[in-house]
Motif scaffolding. Structure first.
Motif, PDB file in Angstrom:
ATOM      1  N   ASN A 266       0.830  -1.214   0.000  1.00 13.02           N
ATOM      2  CA  ASN A 266       0.000   0.000   0.000  1.00 13.02           C
ATOM      3  C   ASN A 266       0.861   1.259   0.000  1.00 13.02           C
ATOM      4  OD1 ASN A 266      -2.687  -0.987  -0.040  1.00 13.02           O
ATOM      5  ND2 ASN A 266      -2.502  -1.609   2.102  1.00 13.02           N
ATOM      6  N   ALA A 267       1.987   1.208   0.704  1.00 11.48           N
ATOM      7  CA  ALA A 267       2.895   2.366   0.708  1.00 11.48           C
ATOM      8  C   ALA A 267       3.449   2.611  -0.692  1.00 11.48           C
ATOM      9  CB  ALA A 267       4.026   2.132   1.710  1.00 11.48           C
ATOM     10  N   TYR A 268       3.796   1.534  -1.400  1.00 12.22           N
ATOM     11  CA  TYR A 268       4.300   1.695  -2.769  1.00 12.22           C
ATOM     12  C   TYR A 268       3.218   2.251  -3.689  1.00 12.22           C
ATOM     13  CZ  TYR A 268       9.013  -0.173  -2.659  1.00 12.22           C
ATOM     14  OH  TYR A 268      10.349  -0.328  -2.451  1.00 12.22           O
ATOM     15  N   LEU A 269       1.998   1.728  -3.568  1.00 10.26           N
ATOM     16  CA  LEU A 269       0.906   2.233  -4.404  1.00 10.26           C
ATOM     17  C   LEU A 269       0.644   3.708  -4.117  1.00 10.26           C
ATOM     18  CD1 LEU A 269      -1.545  -0.805  -4.209  1.00 10.26           C
ATOM     19  CD2 LEU A 269      -0.208  -0.077  -6.189  1.00 10.26           C
ATOM     20  N   ASP A 270       0.684   4.074  -2.835  1.00 10.20           N
ATOM     21  CA  ASP A 270       0.471   5.472  -2.457  1.00 10.20           C
ATOM     22  C   ASP A 270       1.587   6.353  -2.998  1.00 10.20           C
ATOM     23  OD1 ASP A 270      -1.149   7.337  -1.303  1.00 10.20           O
ATOM     24  OD2 ASP A 270      -0.294   7.136   0.704  1.00 10.20           O
ATOM     25  N   HIS A 271       2.796   5.805  -3.010  1.00  6.27           N
ATOM     26  CA  HIS A 271       3.945   6.557  -3.543  1.00  6.27           C
ATOM     27  C   HIS A 271       3.802   6.775  -5.046  1.00  6.27           C
ATOM     28  CE1 HIS A 271       8.074   7.820  -4.209  1.00  6.27           C
ATOM     29  NE2 HIS A 271       8.246   6.820  -5.051  1.00  6.27           N
ATOM     30  N   TRP A 272       3.412   5.727  -5.756  1.00  2.00           N
ATOM     31  CA  TRP A 272       3.279   5.829  -7.214  1.00  2.00           C
ATOM     32  C   TRP A 272       2.097   6.707  -7.637  1.00  2.00           C
ATOM     33  CZ3 TRP A 272       3.815  -0.176  -7.847  1.00  2.00           C
ATOM     34  CH2 TRP A 272       5.156  -0.526  -7.690  1.00  2.00           C
ATOM     35  N   VAL A 273       0.990   6.593  -6.915  1.00  2.00           N
ATOM     36  CA  VAL A 273      -0.231   7.293  -7.320  1.00  2.00           C
ATOM     37  C   VAL A 273      -0.264   8.722  -6.798  1.00  2.00           C
ATOM     38  CG1 VAL A 273      -2.749   7.306  -7.169  1.00  2.00           C
ATOM     39  CG2 VAL A 273      -1.532   5.134  -7.503  1.00  2.00           C
ATOM     40  N   ASN A 274       0.088   8.889  -5.518  1.00  3.82           N
ATOM     41  CA  ASN A 274      -0.051  10.198  -4.880  1.00  3.82           C
ATOM     42  C   ASN A 274       1.265  10.911  -4.623  1.00  3.82           C
ATOM     43  OD1 ASN A 274      -2.910   9.844  -4.661  1.00  3.82           O
ATOM     44  ND2 ASN A 274      -2.558   8.513  -2.880  1.00  3.82           N
ATOM     45  N   GLY A 275       2.370  10.240  -4.887  1.00  6.39           N
ATOM     46  CA  GLY A 275       3.671  10.871  -4.705  1.00  6.39           C
ATOM     47  C   GLY A 275       4.119  10.997  -3.268  1.00  6.39           C
ATOM     48  N   ARG A 276       3.493  10.272  -2.344  1.00  6.81           N
ATOM     49  CA  ARG A 276       3.906  10.364  -0.944  1.00  6.81           C
ATOM     50  C   ARG A 276       5.262   9.707  -0.745  1.00  6.81           C
ATOM     51  NH1 ARG A 276      -1.590   9.221   2.658  1.00  6.81           N
ATOM     52  NH2 ARG A 276      -2.805  10.943   1.781  1.00  6.81           N
ATOM     53  N   PRO A 277       6.061  10.224   0.175  1.00  2.20           N
ATOM     54  CA  PRO A 277       7.387   9.638   0.412  1.00  2.20           C
ATOM     55  C   PRO A 277       7.278   8.165   0.774  1.00  2.20           C
ATOM     56  CG  PRO A 277       7.181  11.751   1.518  1.00  2.20           C
ATOM     57  CD  PRO A 277       5.808  11.409   1.018  1.00  2.20           C
ATOM     58  N   LEU A 278       8.182   7.370   0.232  1.00  3.41           N
ATOM     59  CA  LEU A 278       8.141   5.925   0.440  1.00  3.41           C
ATOM     60  C   LEU A 278       8.735   5.538   1.779  1.00  3.41           C
ATOM     61  CD1 LEU A 278       7.271   3.367  -1.011  1.00  3.41           C
ATOM     62  CD2 LEU A 278       9.538   3.231  -2.033  1.00  3.41           C
ATOM     63  N   GLY A 279       9.681   6.306   2.267  1.00  5.70           N
ATOM     64  CA  GLY A 279      10.323   5.965   3.532  1.00  5.70           C
ATOM     65  C   GLY A 279      11.087   4.658   3.409  1.00  5.70           C
ATOM     66  N   ASP A 280      11.021   3.840   4.464  1.00  4.67           N
ATOM     67  CA  ASP A 280      11.738   2.561   4.443  1.00  4.67           C
ATOM     68  C   ASP A 280      10.799   1.394   4.195  1.00  4.67           C
ATOM     69  OD1 ASP A 280      10.332   2.616   6.785  1.00  4.67           O
ATOM     70  OD2 ASP A 280      12.009   2.027   8.079  1.00  4.67           O
ATOM     71  N   ALA A 281       9.624   1.656   3.609  1.00  5.69           N
ATOM     72  CA  ALA A 281       8.688   0.579   3.301  1.00  5.69           C
ATOM     73  C   ALA A 281       9.338  -0.425   2.361  1.00  5.69           C
ATOM     74  CB  ALA A 281       7.414   1.137   2.664  1.00  5.69           C
ATOM     75  N   GLY A 282       9.304  -1.672   2.740  1.00  3.58           N
ATOM     76  CA  GLY A 282       9.871  -2.721   1.907  1.00  3.58           C
ATOM     77  C   GLY A 282      11.355  -2.940   2.094  1.00  3.58           C
ATOM     78  N   ALA A 283      11.995  -2.130   2.924  1.00  2.00           N
ATOM     79  CA  ALA A 283      13.428  -2.310   3.150  1.00  2.00           C
ATOM     80  C   ALA A 283      13.680  -3.609   3.904  1.00  2.00           C
ATOM     81  CB  ALA A 283      13.987  -1.135   3.941  1.00  2.00           C
ATOM     82  N   PHE A 284      14.735  -4.292   3.534  1.00  2.00           N
ATOM     83  CA  PHE A 284      15.153  -5.547   4.164  1.00  2.00           C
ATOM     84  C   PHE A 284      14.137  -6.671   3.981  1.00  2.00           C
ATOM     85  CE2 PHE A 284      17.005  -2.016   6.619  1.00  2.00           C
ATOM     86  CZ  PHE A 284      18.335  -2.232   6.318  1.00  2.00           C
ATOM     87  N   PHE A 285      13.377  -6.620   2.889  1.00  2.00           N
ATOM     88  CA  PHE A 285      12.471  -7.714   2.550  1.00  2.00           C
ATOM     89  C   PHE A 285      13.259  -8.856   1.901  1.00  2.00           C
ATOM     90  CE2 PHE A 285       7.918  -5.846   2.180  1.00  2.00           C
ATOM     91  CZ  PHE A 285       7.980  -5.487   3.511  1.00  2.00           C
ATOM     92  N   SER A 286      12.680 -10.049   1.932  1.00  2.00           N
ATOM     93  CA  SER A 286      13.320 -11.213   1.310  1.00  2.00           C
ATOM     94  C   SER A 286      12.998 -11.320  -0.172  1.00  2.00           C
ATOM     95  CB  SER A 286      12.882 -12.491   2.023  1.00  2.00           C
ATOM     96  OG  SER A 286      11.473 -12.622   2.012  1.00  2.00           O
TER      97      SER A 286
END
Length: 488
Positions: free
Chosen positions: A62-82
Motif C-alpha cells: 500500500n505504501a508503494y501504491l500510495d507513492h506511485w499514485v499520490n507521490g507520498r514519500p516511500l520511507g523505508d517501506a519494503g526495506a530488508f524484505f526477502s
C-alpha cells in the motif's frame, strides 16, 4: 400410419442401455480432483488474524501504491524484505483492496493448486498419468504446503513459479520455451531471493532430461542472467542490501538448536524422505542414469533450505520453507510410487502410503497456524480509540487491522530496543507513546527479551502509564498475556 403398441412379451425383451465403464483416464482425473479438493478443504478451515508477514507485505504494498499514485514519500517501506517489494507486496495490496485478507490468501491457494497441476503435468509427460497423480498427491498432502497455501506471503507464488519452470524445462520443446523458462526463473528469484538457489536446479534438470537438453538450458540460463543483470543495474544498491540481510549475511532472528529443527523435519518430512530413498533405489535398479541423476538432484536440492537454516540456527519460517522441499521431492516420489504400484499385489501398499500422507496435514497445518491472535487487542483499541503514537511487538498485524481508525500511528518495539536501555527509559519518561501493547512471554530473542524487561520495568515505575485492561491471553501458552498500557 398407425402406431402399434408393444405387447408385454415384446416390452420385456427391451433392456435399458448399459452405461460404459468409466475410463482409466477419467478415474485418474476424478482422483486428482478429490486430492485437490481435500487440500482446499484443509486450507480454508484454518482461521487466524493476519500473520506478521502478511500484514507487513500488504502494508508495504500500500505504501508503494500510495507513492506511485499520490507521490507520498516511500520511507523505508519494503526495506530488508526477502524479495523485491514492488512485486509480491504490491500484488498483495491490490488483492487486499479488492477482497481483503481472504482474497490474498485465496491467491496463495490458487498458486498451490497450480503447483500441483504443474507437477502432475510434468510427471505425466515424463512417466505417465499414474506418476503424475501420485506426484500431485505427494505435494498436496503435506502440512507445510497446506499452511503455505492459506498464507498471504511470497512463498506460494515462488513455489508455483519453480514448479512451472520444471514443467517448461522438462516437457516443452524448442527455444521459445527456453526463453519463457528464463523469464519464469528470473521472476521467481526476484520475488523471493532465496529462490535463486533453485534456479541452477531447474536449469540442471532441463539439461539432464529436457528436450534439446544442453542447448535449451544454455538459452534459459542466458536469459535469466541477462534479466537479473538488468535488475541489478536498475536496483543494485537496494538488492545488495536486502539479499545480504535476508540470505548471505543473515543473523538468526529466532535462534534455536539444531535438534529442535531436526525434530520439525522429522514431523513433516520423515515419511516423504523414506519414500524418496526408496524411489532413488528403484531408479538405480532401473539403470537409467539420466533418471537417477534427476531424482538425486531434486532430493539433494530439497535439503538446501532446511540444512541452511540448521547451520544458521534460525527457526523463523523454517516450517514454511519445508513446502519448497515437498515440491522438489514430489517428482521422484511420484515416479517411485507409480513404479511400485505396477508390481504384483503392490497397489494396496501405495494406496496406504497416500492415505498416511493425507493424515499429516490434518494436525500439522493447524499447529503452524497458531501464531499470536490480535483480535482481542483490536477489539480493545476499537472500544476506545485514542489518537496518537502506538508501539507494540505485533505492530504490523495491529496496524493492518486498525488502519481504518483515524489518528493512530504505529511504531515497532524492535526499533526502540536497538536504541538501548537509556533510550527506552527516556521514551517512557517523555511519554512518547499514547499506548504500549506488549506480550508478557518471550519474543524468541534473548537481547529483545532483555530490552522488553527494561521497557516493562519503566512502564511499571511510571506515573503516566497504567494498564488499561486486565491482562488477557495472547495464546494458549501459559503465562503468555497481552499487556496494554495507556497514557493517563
Amino acid at each position: 400410419m398407425t402406431a402399434t403398441a408393444l405387447m408385454p412379451s415384446e416390452a420385456s425383451q427391451i433392456t435399458p442401455p448399459v452405461r460404459p465403464p468409466m475410463s482409466r483416464e477419467r478415474k485418474q482425473w476424478l482422483l486428482l480432483a478429490l486430492v485437490l479438493a481435500y487440500g482446499v478443504a484443509l486450507a480454508v478451515r484454518l482461521r487466524n488474524t493476519a500473520f506478521i508477514d502478511e500484514a507487513l507485505y500488504i502494508n508495504a504494498g500500500n505504501a508503494y501504491l500510495d507513492h506511485w499514485v499520490n507521490g507520498r514519500p516511500l520511507g523505508d517501506a519494503g526495506a530488508f524484505f526477502s524479495g523485491m517489494p514492488a512485486l509480491y507486496p504490491v500484488l498483495a495490496a491490490l488483492l487486499d483492496s479488492v477482497g481483503g485478507l481472504y482474497l490474498v490468501r485465496l491467491f496463495s491457494l490458487v498458486c498451490v493448486l497450480g503447483t500441483a497441476m504443474a507437477l502432475y503435468g510434468t510427471a505425466r509427460q515424463l512417466w505417465g498419468r499414474r506418476a503424475g497423480l501420485l506426484a500431485a498427491a505427494t505435494f498436496m498432502l503435506s502440512g507445510p504446503v497446506i499452511f503455505t497455501g492459506w498464507l498471504g506471503t511470497f512463498d506460494a507464488l515462488v513455489i508455483f513459479l519453480l514448479a512451472l519452470g520444471l514443467w517448461v524445462g522438462l516437457t516443452r520443446r524448442g527455444y521459445p520455451s527456453a526463453v519463457v523458462l528464463g523469464g519464469v526463473l528470473t521472476l521467481a528469484a526476484l520475488t523471493k531471493y532465496t529462490a535463486g538457489i533453485f534456479v541452477p536446479v531447474v536449469l540442471a534438470a532441463t539439461f539432464v532430461l529436457g528436450f534439446l537438453g544442453a542447448r535449451r538450458a544454455l538459452v534459459a540460463a542466458g536469459v535469466t542472467l541477462g534479466l537479473l543483470a538488468t535488475a541489478w543495474t536498475l536496483w543494485g544498491e537496494s538488492l545488495a542490501r536486502d539479499v545480504a540481510f535476508t540470505t548471505t549475511a543473515r543473523q538468526a532472528l529466532s535462534p534455536t538448536t539444531t535438534g529442535a529443527l531436526l525434530a520439525l523435519v522429522g514431523d513433516h518430512l520423515i515419511f516423504l524422505l523414506l519414500l524418496a530413498a526408496v524411489s532413488l533405489l528403484l531408479m538405480f535398479r532401473a539403470g537409467d542414469r539420466r533418471l537417477l541423476l534427476l531424482g538425486s538432484g531434486l532430493v539433494l536440492a530439497s535439503t538446501a533450505l532446511p540444512v541452511g537454516q540448521m547451520i544458521l540456527g534460525e527457526a523463523v519460517s523454517f516450517e514454511k520453507h519445508l513446502a519448497y522441499s515437498v515440491m522438489l521431492l514430489a517428482l521422484p516420489i511420484g515416479w517411485g510410487l507409480a513404479r511400485i504400484s505396477r508390481y504384483p499385489l503392490m497397489v494396496t501398499p501405495v494406496v496406504m502410503a497416500v492415505l498416511i500422507m493425507a493424515l499429516f496435514p490434518l494436525v500439522r497445518a493447524d499447529t503452524m497456524y497458531r501464531w499470536t491472535n490480535v483480535r482481542s487487542v483490536v477489539m480493545a483499541i476499537e472500544s476506545d480509540p485514542q489518537g496518537g503514537l502506538y508501539i507494540s511487538s505485533a505492530t504490523d498485524a495491529l496496524d493492518y487491522h486498525t488502519r481504518d481508525l483515524p489518528g493512530i500511528a504505529w511504531e515497532t518495539t524492535f526499533e526502540l530496543y536497538f536504541e538501548g536501555e537509556d533510550r527506552i527509559r527516556a521514551a517512557v519518561g517523555d511519554e512518547r507513546y499514547q499506548t504500549v501493547i506488549l506480550r508478557s512471554s518471550s519474543v524468541g530473542d534473548p537481547d529483545q527479551d532483555a530490552a522488553q524487561a527494561v521497557f516493562l520495568d519503566a512502564l511499571e515505575e511510571s506515573a503516566a502509564y497504567a494498564l488499561a485492561f486486565e491482562p488477557f491471553p495472547a495464546s494458549s501458552a501459559p503465562g503468555d498475556n497481552w499487556l496494554i498500557y495507556t497514557r493517563d
